[in-house]
Design a protein around this motif. Structure first.
Motif, PDB file in Angstrom:
ATOM      1  N   SER A 178       0.808  -1.223   0.000  1.00  0.00           N
ATOM      2  CA  SER A 178       0.000   0.000   0.000  1.00  0.00           C
ATOM      3  C   SER A 178       0.840   1.271   0.000  1.00  0.00           C
ATOM      4  N   LEU A 179       2.154   1.138   0.190  1.00  0.00           N
ATOM      5  CA  LEU A 179       2.992   2.336   0.294  1.00  0.00           C
ATOM      6  C   LEU A 179       2.971   3.215  -0.957  1.00  0.00           C
ATOM      7  N   PRO A 180       3.090   2.644  -2.179  1.00  0.00           N
ATOM      8  CA  PRO A 180       3.082   3.530  -3.360  1.00  0.00           C
ATOM      9  C   PRO A 180       1.844   4.418  -3.435  1.00  0.00           C
ATOM     10  N   ALA A 181       0.660   3.846  -3.138  1.00  0.00           N
ATOM     11  CA  ALA A 181      -0.566   4.657  -3.171  1.00  0.00           C
ATOM     12  C   ALA A 181      -0.530   5.711  -2.079  1.00  0.00           C
ATOM     13  N   HIS A 185      -0.841   9.827  -2.634  1.00  0.00           N
ATOM     14  CA  HIS A 185      -1.846  10.675  -1.988  1.00  0.00           C
ATOM     15  C   HIS A 185      -1.193  11.699  -1.066  1.00  0.00           C
ATOM     16  N   GLN A 186      -0.088  11.329  -0.419  1.00  0.00           N
ATOM     17  CA  GLN A 186       0.614  12.300   0.419  1.00  0.00           C
ATOM     18  C   GLN A 186       1.183  13.423  -0.440  1.00  0.00           C
ATOM     19  N   GLU A 234      -6.876  15.846   1.712  1.00  0.00           N
ATOM     20  CA  GLU A 234      -6.780  15.488   3.132  1.00  0.00           C
ATOM     21  C   GLU A 234      -7.695  14.309   3.460  1.00  0.00           C
ATOM     22  N   ARG A 235      -8.924  14.325   2.927  1.00  0.00           N
ATOM     23  CA  ARG A 235      -9.856  13.226   3.209  1.00  0.00           C
ATOM     24  C   ARG A 235      -9.357  11.914   2.609  1.00  0.00           C
ATOM     25  N   THR A 236      -8.833  11.966   1.389  1.00  0.00           N
ATOM     26  CA  THR A 236      -8.309  10.747   0.767  1.00  0.00           C
ATOM     27  C   THR A 236      -7.143  10.186   1.570  1.00  0.00           C
ATOM     28  N   LEU A 237      -6.270  11.061   2.029  1.00  0.00           N
ATOM     29  CA  LEU A 237      -5.126  10.614   2.824  1.00  0.00           C
ATOM     30  C   LEU A 237      -5.593   9.989   4.133  1.00  0.00           C
ATOM     31  N   ALA A 238      -6.639  10.566   4.726  1.00  0.00           N
ATOM     32  CA  ALA A 238      -7.153   9.997   5.972  1.00  0.00           C
ATOM     33  C   ALA A 238      -7.714   8.595   5.752  1.00  0.00           C
ATOM     34  N   ARG A 239      -8.340   8.365   4.587  1.00  0.00           N
ATOM     35  CA  ARG A 239      -8.889   7.030   4.316  1.00  0.00           C
ATOM     36  C   ARG A 239      -7.796   5.980   4.176  1.00  0.00           C
ATOM     37  N   MET A 240      -6.608   6.404   3.770  1.00  0.00           N
ATOM     38  CA  MET A 240      -5.508   5.449   3.642  1.00  0.00           C
ATOM     39  C   MET A 240      -5.085   4.879   4.992  1.00  0.00           C
ATOM     40  N   ALA A 241      -5.486   5.526   6.087  1.00  0.00           N
ATOM     41  CA  ALA A 241      -5.135   5.008   7.417  1.00  0.00           C
ATOM     42  C   ALA A 241      -5.748   3.642   7.653  1.00  0.00           C
ATOM     43  N   ALA A 242      -6.836   3.313   6.944  1.00  0.00           N
ATOM     44  CA  ALA A 242      -7.461   1.997   7.115  1.00  0.00           C
ATOM     45  C   ALA A 242      -6.507   0.875   6.710  1.00  0.00           C
ATOM     46  N   VAL A 295       4.747   0.891  11.366  1.00  0.00           N
ATOM     47  CA  VAL A 295       3.687   1.127  10.377  1.00  0.00           C
ATOM     48  C   VAL A 295       3.183   2.565  10.464  1.00  0.00           C
ATOM     49  N   GLN A 296       2.896   3.015  11.688  1.00  0.00           N
ATOM     50  CA  GLN A 296       2.421   4.378  11.827  1.00  0.00           C
ATOM     51  C   GLN A 296       3.522   5.387  11.490  1.00  0.00           C
TER      52      GLN A 296
END
Length: 598
Positions: A178-181, A185-186, A234-242, A295-296
């Motif tokens: 998931s890192l490339p995505a 987004h970042q 910002e919202r898209t980046l927050a969804r990547m936290a899942a 991870v975090q």
């Protein structure tokens, strides 16, 4: 996770501090002592102490664990000292690079002061410093803590190590995939923030033109679009936290579930209760915190590190890039394809004072061209005004004609002399540019006025002063021999001094880049008419539409459709020009700017 520039810079920073990294690794190994011994000591305390009825023996084993914890805690302080020896010099290198890049850009020929340099220095460099240190901390913590825990599990029972290592590897694989995505987004989030900042800064800086042109609603809409784009990022980046939560769940909580569910079977296979408990200690106190931190840390701080460092490297290169070569136009061939302001015509009897062919310029390799394939000719002795909305490229065109910046493609000639490759002193004999922010140096007023023509006598200088309407200013300052304090002059007074200095210059081409914007309309008209009568060629980057009405020909810059013609011709052919004339003529007259400070 990052571009090659980020990887090269990071590895170079680490290689340059191998000794500090060695100390960091050594103290990290000592710090990981509790993670290595914790499960084994707990298993011994349970099996050989408490379950065997030897309470004192169990406490002794736990005492050994307490001692290991104390040793690890003492090593933690040394870890942070060693970390600082790696991170702080890297931060200093980046700060130096940003400062040098900003100064180099601001002081080179045609350079611009970088309005984002201070923000990069105080914010982006600190972001890189903090995230670089955080990355080192969590990555080395995971390597040592997870390695120690797996070694301890192997010491307890190889079967336990396999049961824990398999889900750990799956969790890491999910995170790595998931890192490339996440990086994409970042980067989009950082870019959206910078675009919003530039858009808001441009709107504030150009508020006079925005109001004058009646473009308030359009500018507000553009800035609002940037705000919405940043919010979406910002919202898209927050969804990547899942995805980070999924990798943590698989890699750290699944082993706990596996051990608990398999505990009865493991005991039947001969594994002691203490060994099962020790395995849980390794997972919950060693692997879980280490995996969660890495991870975090990598998924949050690591992405910010890669994107922010990449922005710094792109905007602050270590060396000046080689200038783009200007392509000479073929006098006998057709003009380049694309949008042009003027077709190729035969040279007039006096020749072309300015000849631009297929000129393209952008402020970065990936940026949209400010001017694209522009072809323009200005006859010797002609008076040209350049108008257009803020950001249309008017000042960029002035810098290209003056030879202060190099086009990406195309050619510029002044009086038949190619601008590219001509030494600065030779260009100074061909043209003089007066920018909006006039420069006045310390010394006498006469020295300032004679700067471009040292041999001018007092009568010649005073004739220029009176032609430009600056006689009152010279008298107030005390004459040509009066000492000047640049800080004591108003913006309008500095512009008058700069205009008189350019009037005296031997160059036949004068370029006024909003050089009278701090003067009132009457004095502005006096200055422009004086230059028109001076002889030679005059190009005016217009601050007010009245400058266009005084010119023999007008160039309208409007995105991809530049258009040249007389005032009346453009009123008939150019909606942009009609809009500018309508708004500017209907707007209330600007307040008079005094020539002396209040």
């Amino acid at each position: 996770m990052s571009g090659p520039g980020v990887r090269r810079t990071t590895w170079a920073a680490l290689r340059a501090r191998r000794r500090a990294l060695g100390r960091l690794a050594a103290w990290s190994a000592v710090e990981a002592l509790p993670a290595l011994l914790g499960g084994v000591l707990v298993a011994r305390a349970v099996d050989r102490g408490f379950l065997a009825g030897q309470f004192a023996t169990g406490l002794a084993w736990l005492g050994g664990l307490a001692l290991a914890v104390l040793v690890g805690a003492a090593a933690t302080g040394q870890v942070y000292r060693s970390l600082g020896a790696v991170v702080e010099p890297f931060r200093d290198e980046l700060a130096t690079r940003v400062v040098h890049g900003a100064l180099r850009e601001a002081t080179r020929a045609g350079g611009r002061a970088d309005s984002a340099a201070v923000a990069r220095l105080t914010h982006q460099v600190e972001v890189v410093r903090d995230t670089f240190g955080g990355l080192l901390l969590v990555v080395r913590g995971f390597l040592f803590a997870a390695g120690a825990a797996l070694l301890g599990l192997l010491a307890l029972a190889p079967l336990l190590a396999g049961a824990v290592a398999a889900p750990l590897a799956v969790g890491l694989a999910v995170f790595g995939a998931s890192l490339p995505a996440m990086v994409t987004h970042q980067r989009a989030q950082v870019t959206a923030g910078e675009r919003l900042g530039r858009s808001a800064a441009s709107a504030l800086a150009g508020h006079r033109d925005v109001v004058a042109c009646g473009a308030r609603e359009r500018v507000v809409s553009a800035v609002d679009g940037r705000v919405a784009a940043q919010a979406d990022a910002e919202r898209t980046l927050a969804r990547m936290a899942a995805l980070r939560s999924l990798s943590i769940g698989v890699g750290s909580w699944l082993p706990v579930a596996v051990l608990l569910l398999a505990a009865p079977w493991l005991v039947r296979q001969g594994l002691s209760a203490g060994a099962v408990l020790g395995a849980l200690v390794y997972v919950t106190t060693g692997l879980q915190p280490a995996l969660h931190a890495v991870v975090q840390g990598v998924g949050g701080g690591g992405l910010r590190y890669a994107v922010t460092l990449g922005r710094i490297l792109r905007t602050s290169p270590p060396d000046d890039p080689p200038p783009a070569a200007a392509t000479a136009a073929d006098p006998g061939g057709p003009p380049p394809a694309g949008t042009r302001a003027a077709p190729r015509t035969a040279a007039p009897a006096g020749g072309w004072a300015v000849e631009l062919r297929g000129l393209t310029f952008r402020y970065g390799p990936q940026a949209r061209p400010v001017l694209a394939d522009l072809t323009l000719t200005v006859a010797a002795g002609e008076h040209l005004a350049v108008v257009g909305p803020s950001g249309a490229g008017k000042s960029t065109l002035a810098a290209l004609v003056a030879g202060l910046v190099t086009p990406d493609s195309g050619s510029a000639h002044l009086a038949g002399v190619p601008v590219a490759g001509t030494p600065p002193d030779a260009l100074a004999r061909l043209r003089v540019l007066v920018p909006q922010e006039a420069y006045v140096r310390s010394g006498s007023l006469g020295d300032n006025l004679r700067y471009l023509r040292p041999d001018a006598d007092d009568a010649t200088v005073l004739a220029a002063v009176h032609a430009l309407g600056a006689g009152a200013l010279v008298n107030r300052l005390g004459g040509l021999d009066a000492a000047l304090d640049p800080a004591a002059l108003s913006a309008g007074e500095r512009q008058l001094v700069a205009a008189a200095r350019a009037y005296l210059a031997p160059a036949s081409l004068v370029i006024l880049d909003e050089a009278t914007c701090h003067l009132d309309p009457t004095l502005e008209a006096t200055v422009e008419r004086a230059f028109a009568r001076r002889g030679g060629t005059l190009v005016v980057i217009a601050h007010r539409i009245s400058s266009a009405t005084r010119a023999r020909r007008v160039l309208v810059l409007d995105g991809d459709r530049p258009l040249a013609g007389t005032h009346d011709e453009l009123l008939a052919r150019s909606p942009t020009y009609r809009e500018l004339v309508g708004y500017w003529e209907d707007a209330p007259p600007p307040a008079r700017v005094p020539l002396s400070r209040a």
